[in-house]
Scaffold this motif. Sequence first.
Motif, PDB file in Angstrom:
ATOM      1  N   TYR A 163     107.784 116.625  85.491  1.00  0.00           N
ATOM      2  CA  TYR A 163     107.666 117.768  86.540  1.00  0.00           C
ATOM      3  C   TYR A 163     109.358 117.994  87.240  1.00  0.00           C
ATOM      4  N   GLU A 164     110.287 117.418  86.594  1.00  0.00           N
ATOM      5  CA  GLU A 164     111.683 117.780  87.210  1.00  0.00           C
ATOM      6  C   GLU A 164     112.279 118.982  86.179  1.00  0.00           C
ATOM      7  N   SER A 165     112.038 119.945  86.931  1.00  0.00           N
ATOM      8  CA  SER A 165     112.219 121.327  85.954  1.00  0.00           C
ATOM      9  C   SER A 165     112.678 122.248  87.035  1.00  0.00           C
ATOM     10  N   ASP A 166     113.334 123.292  86.835  1.00  0.00           N
ATOM     11  CA  ASP A 166     113.729 124.412  87.267  1.00  0.00           C
ATOM     12  C   ASP A 166     112.342 125.393  87.581  1.00  0.00           C
ATOM     13  N   ASN A 167     111.385 125.131  86.832  1.00  0.00           N
ATOM     14  CA  ASN A 167     110.007 126.076  86.907  1.00  0.00           C
ATOM     15  C   ASN A 167     108.920 125.015  87.455  1.00  0.00           C
ATOM     16  N   PHE A 168     109.445 123.918  88.141  1.00  0.00           N
ATOM     17  CA  PHE A 168     108.219 123.334  88.817  1.00  0.00           C
ATOM     18  C   PHE A 168     108.913 122.954  90.051  1.00  0.00           C
ATOM     19  N   MET A 171     107.368 120.235  97.237  1.00  0.00           N
ATOM     20  CA  MET A 171     107.899 120.172  98.973  1.00  0.00           C
ATOM     21  C   MET A 171     108.638 118.899  98.973  1.00  0.00           C
ATOM     22  N   GLY A 172     107.987 117.905  98.409  1.00  0.00           N
ATOM     23  CA  GLY A 172     108.669 116.617  98.846  1.00  0.00           C
ATOM     24  C   GLY A 172     108.338 115.722  97.553  1.00  0.00           C
ATOM     25  N   ASP A 173     108.470 114.264  97.939  1.00  0.00           N
ATOM     26  CA  ASP A 173     108.060 113.284  96.810  1.00  0.00           C
ATOM     27  C   ASP A 173     106.412 113.409  96.749  1.00  0.00           C
ATOM     28  N   THR A 174     105.826 113.641  97.797  1.00  0.00           N
ATOM     29  CA  THR A 174     104.309 113.741  97.992  1.00  0.00           C
ATOM     30  C   THR A 174     104.177 115.244  98.366  1.00  0.00           C
ATOM     31  N   GLY A 175     102.799 115.784  98.472  1.00  0.00           N
ATOM     32  CA  GLY A 175     102.427 116.952  99.075  1.00  0.00           C
ATOM     33  C   GLY A 175     102.473 118.028  98.002  1.00  0.00           C
ATOM     34  N   PRO A 176     102.240 119.290  98.375  1.00  0.00           N
ATOM     35  CA  PRO A 176     102.122 120.419  97.502  1.00  0.00           C
ATOM     36  C   PRO A 176     103.198 120.550  96.628  1.00  0.00           C
ATOM     37  N   CYS A 177     102.707 120.970  95.379  1.00  0.00           N
ATOM     38  CA  CYS A 177     103.601 121.190  94.329  1.00  0.00           C
ATOM     39  C   CYS A 177     102.915 122.000  93.144  1.00  0.00           C
ATOM     40  N   GLY A 178     103.905 122.682  92.501  1.00  0.00           N
ATOM     41  CA  GLY A 178     103.273 123.356  91.354  1.00  0.00           C
ATOM     42  C   GLY A 178     104.362 123.964  90.501  1.00  0.00           C
ATOM     43  N   LYS A 221     100.975 109.543  96.592  1.00  0.00           N
ATOM     44  CA  LYS A 221     102.003 108.407  96.620  1.00  0.00           C
ATOM     45  C   LYS A 221     102.439 107.898  95.219  1.00  0.00           C
ATOM     46  N   ASP A 222     101.419 107.694  94.344  1.00  0.00           N
ATOM     47  CA  ASP A 222     101.240 107.246  93.127  1.00  0.00           C
ATOM     48  C   ASP A 222     101.692 108.097  92.025  1.00  0.00           C
ATOM     49  N   GLY A 223     101.818 109.557  92.375  1.00  0.00           N
ATOM     50  CA  GLY A 223     102.204 110.429  91.303  1.00  0.00           C
ATOM     51  C   GLY A 223     101.130 110.985  90.970  1.00  0.00           C
ATOM     52  N   ASN A 224      99.895 110.760  91.369  1.00  0.00           N
ATOM     53  CA  ASN A 224      98.865 111.625  90.884  1.00  0.00           C
ATOM     54  C   ASN A 224      98.523 112.820  91.673  1.00  0.00           C
ATOM     55  N   MET A 225      98.336 113.794  90.670  1.00  0.00           N
ATOM     56  CA  MET A 225      98.242 115.110  91.008  1.00  0.00           C
ATOM     57  C   MET A 225      96.677 115.710  91.025  1.00  0.00           C
ATOM     58  N   SER A 226      96.469 116.152  92.239  1.00  0.00           N
ATOM     59  CA  SER A 226      95.088 116.582  92.295  1.00  0.00           C
ATOM     60  C   SER A 226      94.888 118.223  92.619  1.00  0.00           C
ATOM     61  N   PRO A 227      94.142 118.951  92.259  1.00  0.00           N
ATOM     62  CA  PRO A 227      94.232 120.389  92.645  1.00  0.00           C
ATOM     63  C   PRO A 227      94.209 120.718  94.107  1.00  0.00           C
ATOM     64  N   LEU A 228      94.704 121.678  94.440  1.00  0.00           N
ATOM     65  CA  LEU A 228      94.745 122.005  95.936  1.00  0.00           C
ATOM     66  C   LEU A 228      93.331 122.712  96.117  1.00  0.00           C
ATOM     67  N   PRO A 229      92.527 122.440  97.238  1.00  0.00           N
ATOM     68  CA  PRO A 229      91.418 123.323  97.086  1.00  0.00           C
ATOM     69  C   PRO A 229      91.554 124.879  97.620  1.00  0.00           C
TER      70      PRO A 229
END
Length: 485
Positions: A163-168, A171-178, A221-229
């Motif tokens: 997920y280190e991409s110009d297209n990903f 917000m930070g190491d944890t939190g919203p992303c996509g 913090k473990d890098g697990n991604m869960s869908p945002l509600p």
Amino acid sequence: MKTSADIRTLFLEFFRERGHEVVASSPLVPANDPTLLFTNAGMVQFKDVFVGKETRSYSRAASSQRCVRAGGKHNDLENVGYTARHHTFFEMLGNFSFGDYFKREAIQYAWEFLTQTAGLPAEKLWVTVYEEDDEAADIWLNEIGVDPDRFTRIGDKPGGARYESDNFWSMGDTGPCGPCTEIFYDHGPEVEGGPPGTPEEDGDRYIEIWNLVFMQYNRDKDGNMSPLPKPSVDTGMGLERLAAVLQGVHSNYEIDLFRNLILAAAEVVGVKDAGQSSLRVIADHIRSCAFLITDGVLPSNEGRGYVLRRIVRRAVRHGYRLGADGIFFHKLVAPLVAEMGEAYPELTQAQAQVERALRQEEERFAETLDQGMKILEADIAGLSGKEIPGETVFKLYDTYGFPVDLTADIARERELTLDMAGFEREMAAQRERARAASQFGADYSSDIEVRCSSEFTGYEHLIDRGRIAALFRGAEPVEVLHAGE
Ligand code: ATP
Ligand code: MG
Ligand code: MG
Ligand code: MG
């Protein structure tokens, strides 16, 4: 011709008509995020809304946000004067959905705005999506109908993390992303550069104009991604880049606003040829400096104030390079107010203070600039290799008030490099002297982290805030940028 001001209005009205609350730009010093140096995107003022810590009376918003990207994670200072598309200060047009619409509408709005409202030909546009984002790819290819020949899936950076991409976006190491989808404009084969995803993409032919971020996951913090509600949308489009496209010019520096600022710069510096890169630098820097002061930053030796000081001094040095006779930079505040004061009444209001602060800083630097330049020129003239010695870099920094990035800027013009290891040895010796002279016996060396890069990506001294006074007692002037800012 549509002026920059017309285009700003066009964008905001488009989204207002589609149920978006038009929200004013927030200041450049972020109110809700002490870890961020400057507001560098439209979403900054909405961060707490995106993470659900704050609620608003609306779920769709649009803004034209003033941004600075100089210092910190996003630093475009070294690009100014070299690329057609980067500024230290720019305006980011954005539309936002807080758990309201998602990919489909966001893409439809963007396409409708560009191809219908702004009237751009579809065949000049190029679209990218994140490699794994089949949903966005499907909307673009099958619903919008973009040409698959001008469409690229962009994956993770080779050798980079997942997920280190110009297209990903995260917000930070944890939190919203996509994933993101980006829209580029092709300025034509006369310009050097290749389409996104190719090795030549950093050229200025295909210029990225709009980035649509889909906040879809929460990363723990473990890098697990869960869908945002409630997935959300955050978009950003550079007003100046869009203006360049709509005004039929290649470079941002040729749009109405910059043409006027560059002419004003040529006049106050006293040069006839308005095509010089130093004028572009000065025209860019007056915007970041004036708006930073408007938003409460003053030149100083630390933190945000030191970034501002570095920008002012670079601008002043570029004037010197063009042969400016005396101080000039503060005289550009009035032309800037003429260009932007209507959209930003706070700038008009602060005009006198901005002029005063810039004038003071110019006068201060003028005392040592000429002498420092003479020392540097003499050194360069006697150089056997291609590297400016660390002792010189340090002397300029320590005695003549030349921030290291300013010396690096001069070196780059002459195709020279800086002996940074030598500079750091001098810095260490300086600290040693300061420590010996200090009444405190403690060892502060672990508080200091000097970070530098040989690629002109800026030079930042990261130093613990609490210790600085004791550390450098008796060793002024020393200029530092604090960690975590
Ligand atoms: P680039 O790849 O060209 O450096 P970016 O990917 O860093 O741009 P984003 O972070 O996606 O830019 O920001 C959203 C939009 O803001 C960009 O698509 C662009 O239009 C604009 N933008 C970003 N940085 C600058 C800048 N330094 N000067 C002017 N406009 C900018
Ligand atoms: Mg960038
Ligand atoms: Mg980019
Ligand atoms: Mg981008």
